[in-house]
Scaffold this motif. Structure first.
Motif: not given
Length: 142
Positions: A15-20
């Motif tokens: 999983l990758t969040d909006g901040g990378g």
């Protein structure tokens, strides 16, 4: 702008969040509570709210067992808690001690934790049925 995503089955490795920042599901699962409870420890004990706790046992004054819905993989999980008095007496402190005064080898099992609550004043400390008892557990499930 808002949108809705409806999925029947989802398979993902990371999983990758909006901040990378990328995390695996194992990383996320390792870091959260597997079981917790907030209960009334005086009179007839009862859970106010809980997650993955099947029951509570009142062993004696200030001595409780928290029984889990799902077993842990081993008895090396981490438990932490707090307790307080209902009246908020400024001249006394309430606390939680775990593992309990019983043998550490029996205080934590894969299916339950045994803990004690205490009342401490300037002149004494004793086991006590505190009105608010909170217990939180982190570890690997079986």
């Amino acid at each position: 702008m808002s949108s809705t995503l409806t999925v029947t089955n989802l398979t993902a490795t990371n999983l990758t969040d909006g901040g990378g920042t990328t995390s695996t599901f194992a990383n996320i699962n390792q870091g959260h509570s597997k079981a917790w409870v907030n209960f009334n420890g005086s009179g007839t004990i009862a859970a106010r709210d809980s997650h993955a706790v099947s029951s509570l046992t009142d062993n004696s004054t200030g001595d409780y067992s928290v029984n889990y819905t799902n077993n842990f993989a081993n008895d090396d999980y981490c438990g932490s808690g707090s307790s307080s008095l209902a009246d908020g007496s400024p001249d006394a402190n309430a606390g939680i001690v775990a593992p309990s005064r019983h043998s550490p080898s029996t205080a934590f099992t894969t299916s339950s934790s045994r803990l004690v609550t205490v009342l401490q004043t300037s002149s004494s400390s004793q086991f006590f049925d505190n009105a608010i008892v909170c217990w939180d557990v982190k570890g690997d499930l079986a």
